[in-house]
Design a protein around this motif. Structure first.
Motif, PDB file in Angstrom:
ATOM      1  N   THR A  96       1.492  12.002  39.275  1.00 42.70           N
ATOM      2  CA  THR A  96       1.086  11.842  40.663  1.00 42.70           C
ATOM      3  C   THR A  96       0.713  10.386  40.888  1.00 42.70           C
ATOM      4  O   THR A  96       0.292   9.698  39.950  1.00 42.70           O
ATOM      5  N   PHE A  97       0.862   9.921  42.090  1.00 47.69           N
ATOM      6  CA  PHE A  97       0.522   8.528  42.380  1.00 47.69           C
ATOM      7  C   PHE A  97      -0.964   8.278  42.155  1.00 47.69           C
ATOM      8  O   PHE A  97      -1.353   7.256  41.598  1.00 47.69           O
ATOM      9  N   ALA A  98      -1.806   9.225  42.581  1.00 49.86           N
ATOM     10  CA  ALA A  98      -3.253   9.062  42.364  1.00 49.86           C
ATOM     11  C   ALA A  98      -3.559   8.993  40.873  1.00 49.86           C
ATOM     12  O   ALA A  98      -4.406   8.204  40.437  1.00 49.86           O
ATOM     13  N   GLY A  99      -2.870   9.795  40.086  1.00 50.54           N
ATOM     14  CA  GLY A  99      -3.070   9.775  38.640  1.00 50.54           C
ATOM     15  C   GLY A  99      -2.654   8.450  38.021  1.00 50.54           C
ATOM     16  O   GLY A  99      -3.301   7.961  37.088  1.00 50.54           O
ATOM     17  N   VAL A 100      -1.579   7.857  38.517  1.00 54.55           N
ATOM     18  CA  VAL A 100      -1.120   6.562  38.001  1.00 54.55           C
ATOM     19  C   VAL A 100      -2.139   5.472  38.333  1.00 54.55           C
ATOM     20  O   VAL A 100      -2.467   4.647  37.481  1.00 54.55           O
ATOM     21  N   PHE A 101      -2.673   5.473  39.550  1.00 50.95           N
ATOM     22  CA  PHE A 101      -3.702   4.484  39.907  1.00 50.95           C
ATOM     23  C   PHE A 101      -4.930   4.644  39.008  1.00 50.95           C
ATOM     24  O   PHE A 101      -5.496   3.666  38.531  1.00 50.95           O
ATOM     25  N   PRO A 130      12.893   8.620  37.297  1.00 52.47           N
ATOM     26  CA  PRO A 130      12.082   9.778  37.678  1.00 52.47           C
ATOM     27  C   PRO A 130      10.635   9.401  37.992  1.00 52.47           C
ATOM     28  O   PRO A 130      10.193   8.294  37.695  1.00 52.47           O
ATOM     29  N   ASN A 131       9.912  10.342  38.560  1.00 51.08           N
ATOM     30  CA  ASN A 131       8.479  10.175  38.841  1.00 51.08           C
ATOM     31  C   ASN A 131       7.673  10.677  37.641  1.00 51.08           C
ATOM     32  O   ASN A 131       6.888  11.600  37.749  1.00 51.08           O
ATOM     33  N   THR A 132       7.859  10.059  36.484  1.00 49.55           N
ATOM     34  CA  THR A 132       7.175  10.473  35.268  1.00 49.55           C
ATOM     35  C   THR A 132       6.143   9.418  34.869  1.00 49.55           C
ATOM     36  O   THR A 132       6.189   8.275  35.319  1.00 49.55           O
ATOM     37  N   TRP A 133       5.216   9.840  33.985  1.00 57.27           N
ATOM     38  CA  TRP A 133       4.170   8.923  33.516  1.00 57.27           C
ATOM     39  C   TRP A 133       4.756   7.679  32.867  1.00 57.27           C
ATOM     40  O   TRP A 133       4.218   6.591  33.028  1.00 57.27           O
ATOM     41  N   ALA A 134       5.869   7.807  32.153  1.00 56.93           N
ATOM     42  CA  ALA A 134       6.464   6.668  31.449  1.00 56.93           C
ATOM     43  C   ALA A 134       7.262   5.765  32.374  1.00 56.93           C
ATOM     44  O   ALA A 134       7.639   4.661  31.971  1.00 56.93           O
ATOM     45  N   ASN A 135       7.523   6.199  33.608  1.00 61.14           N
ATOM     46  CA  ASN A 135       8.337   5.392  34.512  1.00 61.14           C
ATOM     47  C   ASN A 135       7.566   4.844  35.707  1.00 61.14           C
ATOM     48  O   ASN A 135       8.122   4.116  36.513  1.00 61.14           O
TER      49      ASN A 135
END
Length: 183
Positions: A96-101, A130-135
């Motif tokens: 999620t975008f919030a999680g990435v921030f 993709p919208n993954t944690w590694a990307n």
């Protein structure tokens, strides 16, 4: 940790059902391990393998001829038990975008400035990223515009850290410490 309570919240304990109540078991390090039946928890306490961290409210005494033990809500083992943790979230899991921030602490992955307000796809979406944690990395607007629709190598903008999935075990451990501090 999943909670499969055999006794619904608010049910009253009596001499017939107290042994089926759930008790949370913590490792020596206060890491949550599992829930066990109260009968097993009382045995662990009575043989000196565990100690009570929090008593059940309202108090419910368990009595034998020579001993009285208050029914615990949470116990802590006195010897460390090694448990291999399974990873629930991997680098290829959807992020999620919030999680990435939160993971990147609002720091730009290219210049490290603490003003990241956008998310950048390391491999651009137009190329199947993709919208993954590694990307995904947090990114400031100038760096995101400069990188545009290119990979970091093509743009000459190396990542300052490798994006990875957050470690939920640490988050769960912090929650356990907060709960224990409130007791």
């Amino acid at each position: 940790m999943r909670h499969f309570s055999r006794n619904p919240p608010g049910s009253t304990l009596d001499a017939r059902n107290w042994s089926r109540a759930d008790v949370l078991v913590l490792n020596v390090t206060y890491e949550a391990l599992c829930e066990i039946p109260a009968e097993r928890a009382v045995v662990l306490i009575s043989v000196g393998a565990a100690e009570t961290v929090a008593d059940r409210e309202p108090p419910f005494p368990i009595r034998s001829q020579h001993v009285e033990i208050r029914l615990p809500q949470t116990i802590r083992l006195l010897r460390y038990v090694y448990v291999q943790h399974s990873v629930l979230v991997t680098d290829s899991s959807r992020a999620t975008f919030a999680g990435v921030f939160r993971r990147d602490r609002n720091r730009c992955g290219y210049c490290a400035e603490p003003v990241a307000t956008t998310i950048d796809h390391v491999l651009p979406r137009s190329r199947g990223g993709p919208n993954t944690w590694a990307n995904l990395v947090a990114c400031c607007v100038p760096c995101n515009q400069r990188k545009a629709d290119r990979t970091p190598e093509e743009a000459g903008m190396p990542l300052l850290w490798e994006p990875k999935a957050p470690r939920h075990i640490e988050k769960a451990q912090r929650q356990i410490w907060r709960d224990l501090a409130a007791v």
